[in-house]
Design a protein around this motif. Structure first.
Motif, PDB file in Angstrom:
ATOM      1  N   ILE A  55       0.837  -1.198   0.000  1.00 57.65           N
ATOM      2  CA  ILE A  55       0.000   0.000   0.000  1.00 57.65           C
ATOM      3  C   ILE A  55       0.870   1.246   0.000  1.00 57.65           C
ATOM      4  O   ILE A  55       0.661   2.170  -0.796  1.00 57.65           O
ATOM      5  CB  ILE A  55      -0.973  -0.004   1.197  1.00 57.65           C
ATOM      6  CG1 ILE A  55      -1.990  -1.128   1.032  1.00 57.65           C
ATOM      7  CG2 ILE A  55      -1.669   1.348   1.347  1.00 57.65           C
ATOM      8  CD1 ILE A  55      -2.874  -1.348   2.240  1.00 57.65           C
ATOM      9  N   PHE A  56       1.856   1.303   0.872  1.00 51.74           N
ATOM     10  CA  PHE A  56       2.760   2.457   0.908  1.00 51.74           C
ATOM     11  C   PHE A  56       3.531   2.578  -0.394  1.00 51.74           C
ATOM     12  O   PHE A  56       3.718   3.674  -0.924  1.00 51.74           O
ATOM     13  CB  PHE A  56       3.740   2.350   2.082  1.00 51.74           C
ATOM     14  CG  PHE A  56       3.107   2.624   3.404  1.00 51.74           C
ATOM     15  CD1 PHE A  56       2.663   3.888   3.726  1.00 51.74           C
ATOM     16  CD2 PHE A  56       2.958   1.618   4.337  1.00 51.74           C
ATOM     17  CE1 PHE A  56       2.076   4.151   4.955  1.00 51.74           C
ATOM     18  CE2 PHE A  56       2.375   1.865   5.562  1.00 51.74           C
ATOM     19  CZ  PHE A  56       1.933   3.138   5.868  1.00 51.74           C
ATOM     20  N   LYS A  57       3.986   1.457  -0.903  1.00 51.82           N
ATOM     21  CA  LYS A  57       4.771   1.467  -2.136  1.00 51.82           C
ATOM     22  C   LYS A  57       3.946   1.993  -3.306  1.00 51.82           C
ATOM     23  O   LYS A  57       4.443   2.762  -4.121  1.00 51.82           O
ATOM     24  CB  LYS A  57       5.278   0.056  -2.428  1.00 51.82           C
ATOM     25  CG  LYS A  57       6.370  -0.009  -3.449  1.00 51.82           C
ATOM     26  CD  LYS A  57       6.931  -1.416  -3.501  1.00 51.82           C
ATOM     27  CE  LYS A  57       8.104  -1.476  -4.437  1.00 51.82           C
ATOM     28  NZ  LYS A  57       8.703  -2.790  -4.463  1.00 51.82           N
ATOM     29  N   ASN A  58       2.683   1.606  -3.384  1.00 53.73           N
ATOM     30  CA  ASN A  58       1.826   2.044  -4.488  1.00 53.73           C
ATOM     31  C   ASN A  58       1.514   3.531  -4.441  1.00 53.73           C
ATOM     32  O   ASN A  58       1.562   4.209  -5.460  1.00 53.73           O
ATOM     33  CB  ASN A  58       0.518   1.257  -4.487  1.00 53.73           C
ATOM     34  CG  ASN A  58       0.694  -0.168  -4.911  1.00 53.73           C
ATOM     35  OD1 ASN A  58       1.652  -0.515  -5.582  1.00 53.73           O
ATOM     36  ND2 ASN A  58      -0.227  -1.019  -4.513  1.00 53.73           N
ATOM     37  N   TYR A  59       1.188   4.050  -3.266  1.00 57.72           N
ATOM     38  CA  TYR A  59       0.741   5.432  -3.176  1.00 57.72           C
ATOM     39  C   TYR A  59       1.875   6.439  -3.014  1.00 57.72           C
ATOM     40  O   TYR A  59       1.688   7.617  -3.318  1.00 57.72           O
ATOM     41  CB  TYR A  59      -0.261   5.591  -2.037  1.00 57.72           C
ATOM     42  CG  TYR A  59      -1.581   4.966  -2.365  1.00 57.72           C
ATOM     43  CD1 TYR A  59      -2.428   5.550  -3.288  1.00 57.72           C
ATOM     44  CD2 TYR A  59      -1.968   3.768  -1.792  1.00 57.72           C
ATOM     45  CE1 TYR A  59      -3.641   4.963  -3.619  1.00 57.72           C
ATOM     46  CE2 TYR A  59      -3.174   3.177  -2.105  1.00 57.72           C
ATOM     47  CZ  TYR A  59      -4.000   3.783  -3.021  1.00 57.72           C
ATOM     48  OH  TYR A  59      -5.201   3.199  -3.346  1.00 57.72           O
ATOM     49  N   LYS A  63      10.644   3.144  -4.276  1.00 57.41           N
ATOM     50  CA  LYS A  63      11.295   2.103  -5.058  1.00 57.41           C
ATOM     51  C   LYS A  63      11.728   0.922  -4.189  1.00 57.41           C
ATOM     52  O   LYS A  63      11.614  -0.221  -4.570  1.00 57.41           O
ATOM     53  CB  LYS A  63      12.492   2.682  -5.794  1.00 57.41           C
ATOM     54  CG  LYS A  63      12.140   3.870  -6.675  1.00 57.41           C
ATOM     55  CD  LYS A  63      12.728   3.751  -8.024  1.00 57.41           C
ATOM     56  CE  LYS A  63      12.480   4.958  -8.876  1.00 57.41           C
ATOM     57  NZ  LYS A  63      11.140   5.255  -9.200  1.00 57.41           N
ATOM     58  N   LYS A  64      12.246   1.214  -2.991  1.00 52.31           N
ATOM     59  CA  LYS A  64      12.646   0.156  -2.072  1.00 52.31           C
ATOM     60  C   LYS A  64      11.445  -0.281  -1.255  1.00 52.31           C
ATOM     61  O   LYS A  64      10.416   0.371  -1.238  1.00 52.31           O
ATOM     62  CB  LYS A  64      13.759   0.651  -1.135  1.00 52.31           C
ATOM     63  CG  LYS A  64      15.017   1.083  -1.863  1.00 52.31           C
ATOM     64  CD  LYS A  64      16.166   1.396  -0.940  1.00 52.31           C
ATOM     65  CE  LYS A  64      15.814   2.385   0.136  1.00 52.31           C
ATOM     66  NZ  LYS A  64      16.899   2.776   0.997  1.00 52.31           N
TER      67      LYS A  64
END
Length: 97
Positions: A55-59, A63-64
């Motif tokens: 969820i954090f990566k998408n919004y 990259k990491k």
């Protein structure tokens, strides 16, 4: 809180110099993103650490793997579950880490 946040967002966009048509378009994008985030985290407690990190990566376009951020919000979520609403309203939060 919702109205205040989006009013401040609109005010900031106006201060940058965007016109009414652009502001309406941008506010629609921001509102759709906000509701998409709410929909994604609706069952947060049922997700494992990997799903929460996604969820954090998408919004946030990270990259990491955002494990540190996920752990931070997990600790904050647990703090809110343990605390009474009254203690949070008064601004008195006792952290026990």
């Amino acid at each position: 809180v919702f109205d205040y946040i989006f009013k401040q967002l609109e005010t900031s966009i106006r201060e940058i110099g965007y016109g009414d048509a652009s502001i309406n378009k941008k506010m629609k994008i921001y509102l759709n993103t906000f509701y998409s985030i709410l929909n994604s985290i609706d069952k947060w407690e049922n997700f494992d650490l990997t799903e929460r990190s996604k969820i954090f990566k998408n919004y946030l376009n990270i990259k990491k793997e955002p494990i540190l951020m996920t752990n931070y919000f997990e600790n904050y979520y647990n703090l809110l579950k343990k605390s009474s609403f009254n203690s949070l309203v008064k601004g008195v939060i006792k952290l026990n880490f």
